[in-house]
Design an enzyme around this catalytic site. Structure first.
Site, PDB file in Angstrom:
ATOM      1  NE  ARG A   1      -3.557  -2.013   2.235  1.00  4.83           N
ATOM      2  CZ  ARG A   1      -5.073  -2.374   2.624  1.00  4.83           C
ATOM      3  NH1 ARG A   1      -5.631  -1.829   3.329  1.00  4.83           N
ATOM      4  NH2 ARG A   1      -5.821  -3.507   2.590  1.00  4.83           N
TER       5      ARG A   1
ATOM      6  CD  GLU B   1      -1.481   2.749   3.891  1.00  8.60           C
ATOM      7  OE1 GLU B   1      -2.162   3.833   3.841  1.00  8.60           O
ATOM      8  OE2 GLU B   1      -2.128   1.705   4.715  1.00  8.60           O
TER       9      GLU B   1
ATOM     10  NE  ARG C   1      -2.998   4.630  13.436  1.00 11.04           N
ATOM     11  CZ  ARG C   1      -4.109   4.016  12.586  1.00 11.04           C
ATOM     12  NH1 ARG C   1      -5.103   3.246  12.833  1.00 11.04           N
ATOM     13  NH2 ARG C   1      -5.334   5.454  11.938  1.00 11.04           N
ATOM     14  CG  HIS C   2      -0.977   3.287   8.270  1.00 15.57           C
ATOM     15  ND1 HIS C   2      -1.010   3.987   8.822  1.00 15.57           N
ATOM     16  CD2 HIS C   2      -2.132   2.628   8.074  1.00 15.57           C
ATOM     17  CE1 HIS C   2      -2.486   4.531   8.899  1.00 15.57           C
ATOM     18  NE2 HIS C   2      -2.956   3.398   7.824  1.00 15.57           N
TER      19      HIS C   2
ATOM     20  CD  GLU D   1      -9.161  -0.612  10.298  1.00 12.97           C
ATOM     21  OE1 GLU D   1      -9.495  -0.120  10.553  1.00 12.97           O
ATOM     22  OE2 GLU D   1      -9.526  -1.889   9.850  1.00 12.97           O
TER      23      GLU D   1
ATOM     24  CB  SER E   1     -11.487  -4.701   8.463  1.00  8.01           C
ATOM     25  OG  SER E   1     -11.498  -2.968   8.345  1.00  8.01           O
TER      26      SER E   1
ATOM     27  NE  ARG F   1      -2.008  -1.460  11.678  1.00 11.64           N
ATOM     28  CZ  ARG F   1      -3.071  -0.551  10.557  1.00 11.64           C
ATOM     29  NH1 ARG F   1      -4.414  -0.715  11.512  1.00 11.64           N
ATOM     30  NH2 ARG F   1      -2.766   1.014  10.106  1.00 11.64           N
TER      31      ARG F   1
HETATM   32  P1  ATP Z   1      -6.376   1.832   8.222  1.00  7.13           P
HETATM   33  O1  ATP Z   1      -8.077   2.662   8.621  1.00  7.13           O
HETATM   34  O2  ATP Z   1      -5.798   1.906   9.356  1.00  7.13           O
HETATM   35  O3  ATP Z   1      -5.055   2.284   7.504  1.00  7.13           O
HETATM   36  P2  ATP Z   1      -7.588   0.143   6.455  1.00  7.13           P
HETATM   37  O4  ATP Z   1      -8.819   0.686   6.855  1.00  7.13           O
HETATM   38  O5  ATP Z   1      -6.842   0.646   5.087  1.00  7.13           O
HETATM   39  O6  ATP Z   1      -6.719   0.240   7.611  1.00  7.13           O
HETATM   40  P3  ATP Z   1      -7.742  -2.537   5.651  1.00  7.13           P
HETATM   41  O7  ATP Z   1      -7.956  -2.680   4.237  1.00  7.13           O
HETATM   42  O8  ATP Z   1      -9.447  -2.826   6.557  1.00  7.13           O
HETATM   43  O9  ATP Z   1      -7.460  -1.343   6.488  1.00  7.13           O
HETATM   44  O10 ATP Z   1      -6.463  -3.964   5.391  1.00  7.13           O
HETATM   45  C1  ATP Z   1      -7.510  -4.943   6.822  1.00  7.13           C
HETATM   46  C2  ATP Z   1      -6.541  -4.928   7.694  1.00  7.13           C
HETATM   47  O11 ATP Z   1      -5.105  -4.763   7.426  1.00  7.13           O
HETATM   48  C3  ATP Z   1      -6.574  -3.354   8.558  1.00  7.13           C
HETATM   49  O12 ATP Z   1      -6.960  -3.776   9.929  1.00  7.13           O
HETATM   50  C4  ATP Z   1      -4.927  -3.267   9.096  1.00  7.13           C
HETATM   51  O13 ATP Z   1      -4.732  -4.248  10.298  1.00  7.13           O
HETATM   52  C5  ATP Z   1      -3.937  -4.107   8.893  1.00  7.13           C
HETATM   53  N1  ATP Z   1      -3.494  -2.963   7.893  1.00  7.13           N
HETATM   54  C6  ATP Z   1      -4.123  -2.501   6.406  1.00  7.13           C
HETATM   55  N2  ATP Z   1      -2.931  -1.214   5.652  1.00  7.13           N
HETATM   56  C7  ATP Z   1      -1.881  -1.735   6.226  1.00  7.13           C
HETATM   57  C8  ATP Z   1      -0.601  -1.060   6.474  1.00  7.13           C
HETATM   58  N3  ATP Z   1      -0.490   0.400   5.248  1.00  7.13           N
HETATM   59  N4  ATP Z   1      -0.171  -1.290   7.160  1.00  7.13           N
HETATM   60  C9  ATP Z   1       0.066  -2.175   8.378  1.00  7.13           C
HETATM   61  N5  ATP Z   1      -1.315  -2.489   8.535  1.00  7.13           N
HETATM   62  C10 ATP Z   1      -1.891  -2.784   7.200  1.00  7.13           C
HETATM   63 MG    MG Z   2     -10.226  -1.227   7.888  1.00  8.57          MG
END
Ligand code: ATP
Ligand code: MG
Length: 419
Positions: A198, A200, A206-207, A342, A345, A393
Site C-alpha cells: 500500500r 500509504e 501503524r502503517h 484497528e 476489517s 497490528r
Molecule cells: P487503516 O484505516 O488503519 O489505515 P484500513 O482500513 O485501510 O486500515 P484494511 O483495508 O481494512 O485497512 O486492511 C485490513 C487490515 O490490514 C487492517 O485492519 C490492518 O490491520 C491491516 N493494514 C492495512 N493497511 C495496513 C498498513 N498500511 N500497514 C500495516 N497494516 C495494515
Molecule cells: Mg479497515
C-alpha cells in the site's frame, strides 16, 4: 556427552587464566557461556583469548550439568573453530548496555537478531503465524495463494503502487480481496497469509508500505456473525498459545500478555459515536473514526474491562464496493479493534451479481474494469464473507510496541527501501 554449539560471540571476558565467551547459538534466545581454562585446554585458550567479539564460531565440547553454574548455561569446549572474524566493530552494543537508536535497530535488524530481545520478538511473530495457520487448518480452511501483480485494486486508488507490466498498467496487490472472493465460487473456506502493498502517503506509527495479513473468506454464511465468530476465536487462540509457548520470550521483552476478555463485545458504529460523545468527542455521523477517536474508544472499552471489541455496521458510504449493504445507509461490516487500534476489517460481501454492479457504479467504478472478478458471480456464488487481519497490528498490540516498525524484519516505509 560431546556436542557442538554454532553461533556468534557476543562478549569475551578474560579473568586470570580463564576466558569466558558468550555465544548466542542457532535460534535459541539463551546465550551459552563457553568457559575455557588455560590449565585444562591451553590450545583452545590461546584461540579464545584472541577471538574478536562478533566472530562466528563452532565449539565442540560438553554442557555443564544444569544447576552447577551461576552464569546461565555453561559449556566446556574441547575445541574451538573460528569460522569468520568481523572486519568492523558491531554497529550496536552486543551486551545491550548502551541503548540502540531506533534507526540503527531497523537498519541492522538482521544482525541484531543475535541479541536475545530481537530473537524473542521474531520467535513470537513466527509462533503467532504458526498458530494462526494451525487454527485455520483445524477449522477446515484451505490455504491458497493469489497473485500479487494485479490489474485492478480493491481498497481504493490512492494507495495503489503502479507498475509497468509489458507496457500495460499493473499494480501491486493491496489485499487478496477480489481473488479470495472469486474462490468462493468453488471453495467453501480459504485463507491466505500474504503481503499487502500500500502506497500509504502518511508517515504514521501503524502503517507500513509492505505489511502482512491473515486473510480469510468463507462461503455459505448466514450473516457476518459467522465470520466474526471465526475471527474472535482465531485471535484468542493465537494469543493463548503465544502466551503458553513463548513465556521465556515474553519475559525477555518484559511483556505481560493478557488474554482479552470474552465474549468480545460488539458495539455498533452508532453506539461507538454515542460512547465517544459522552466523553466529549464529537464525531459527525457518516465519517470514519479518526486515530484519536479510535484511541479514545480504546480507553473507554478498557475501563469496562475489554481490550478487544468489534465496531459493527459502518455507514456503507465509507466502505468499499464489495461490502454488502444493510438497509439504506449501513453496511454488513465490522472492524476488530485491540486497545484503541484497528487490527482487522471484515464483513459480509455482496454476492448478487446485479447488486454488485450497482454498488460499483455508485462508487464511481467502471464494472468493465472488473469483468474478470464479476464473471465469478455468474455461476452460483453463495453468500460469503471474510476478513483481513493485520499481522503487524496484532503483534504490535500484543507486545505493546509503540511503533509498527518494531515488529517486522525489513521495514518498507516512505523512507526505507533498503535493506
Ligand atoms: P487503516 O484505516 O488503519 O489505515 P484500513 O482500513 O485501510 O486500515 P484494511 O483495508 O481494512 O485497512 O486492511 C485490513 C487490515 O490490514 C487492517 O485492519 C490492518 O490491520 C491491516 N493494514 C492495512 N493497511 C495496513 C498498513 N498500511 N500497514 C500495516 N497494516 C495494515
Ligand atoms: Mg479497515
Amino acid at each position: 556427552m560431546s556436542t557442538e554449539v554454532k553461533g556468534w560471540v557476543n562478549a569475551r571476558r578474560i579473568v586470570g587464566g580463564i576466558v569466558f565467551l558468550e555465544v548466542i547459538p542457532s535460534v535459541s534466545i539463551k546465550p551459552v557461556t563457553v568457559v575455557i581454562k588455560k590449565s585444562e585446554n591451553p590450545e583452545a585458550w590461546k584461540i579464545a583469548k584472541r577471538i574478536k567479539v562478533g566472530s562466528a564460531v563452532r565449539v565442540y565440547g560438553e554442557y555443564v550439568l544444569e544447576g552447577k553454574s551461576k552464569r546461565g548455561i555453561e559449556f566446556i569446549p574441547s575445541c574451538i573453530e573460528v569460522l569468520s572474524t568481523p572486519r568492523d566493530a558491531l554497529p550496536y552494543d552486543p551486551l545491550g548496555k548502551t541503548p540502540v537508536l531506533f534507526d540503527t535497530k531497523i537498519k541492522y535488524r538482521y544482525l541484531m537478531l543475535r541479541t536475545p530481545k530481537e530473537r524473542a520478538l521474531f520467535r513470537i511473530r513466527a509462533t503467532l503465524l504458526k498458530y494462526a495457520r494451525r487454527f485455520l487448518e483445524e477449522k477446515g480452511f484451505l490455504e491458497v495463494q493469489t497473485p500479487k501483480i494485479v490489474g485492478a485494486g480493491a481498497e481504493g486508488g490512492a494507495t495503489l503502487f503502479k507498475l509497468d507490466y509489458f507496457g500495460r498498467q499493473a499494480f501491486l496487490a493491496q489485499s487478496p480481496q477480489l481473488y479470495k472472493q472469486m474462490l468462493m465460487s468453488s471453495l467453501t473456506g480459504v485463507y491466505e497469509i500474504t503481503p499487502y502493498f500500500r502506497a500509504e502517503q502518511h508517515h504514521t506509527t501503524r502503517h507500513l508500505n509492505e505489511s502482512w495479513g491473515i486473510d480469510v473468506e468463507m462461503g455459505f454464511i448466514e450473516g457476518m456473525e459467522d465470520v466474526m465468530k471465526v475471527l474472535e476465536e482465531l485471535v484468542i487462540y493465537v494469543i493463548k498459545n503465544v502466551r503458553n509457548e513463548c513465556s521465556e520470550e515474553l519475559e525477555q521483552l518484559g511483556v505481560d500478555l493478557t488474554v482479552p476478555r470474552t465474549p468480545v463485545p460488539r458495539i455498533s458504529y452508532e453506539e461507538a459515536l454515542n460512547l465517544l460523545e459522552k466523553e466529549g468527542c464529537q464525531v459527525k455521523w457518516g465519517l470514519d473514526l479518526s486515530d484519536r477517536d479510535e484511541k479514545k474508544l480504546g480507553e473507554i472499552m478498557l475501563e469496562k474491562g475489554y481490550e478487544l471489541y468489534f465496531i459493527t455496521n459502518y455507514p456503507w458510504a465509507i466502505k468499499p464496493f464489495y461490502v454488502m449493504r444493510e438497509g439504506a445507509e449501513l453496511s454488513r461490516s465490522f472492524d476488530l479493534d485491540y486497545r484503541g487500534i484497528e487490527i482487522c476489517s471484515g464483513g459480509q460481501r455482496e454476492h448478487r451479481y446485479d447488486r454488485l454492479i450497482e454498488n460499483m457504479k455508485v462508487k464511481g467504478l467502471n464494472p468493465e474494469d472488473f469483468n474478470f472478478y464479476l464473471d465469478a458471480f455468474k455461476y452460483g456464488m453463495p453468500p460469503h464473507g471474510g476478513f483481513g487481519l493485520g499481522v503487524e497490528r496484532l503483534l504490535m498490540k500484543m507486545l505493546r510496541a509503540e511503533n509498527i516498525r518494531e515488529v517486522i524484519l525489513f521495514v518498507r516505509d516512505i523512507h526505507r527501501l533498503v535493506p
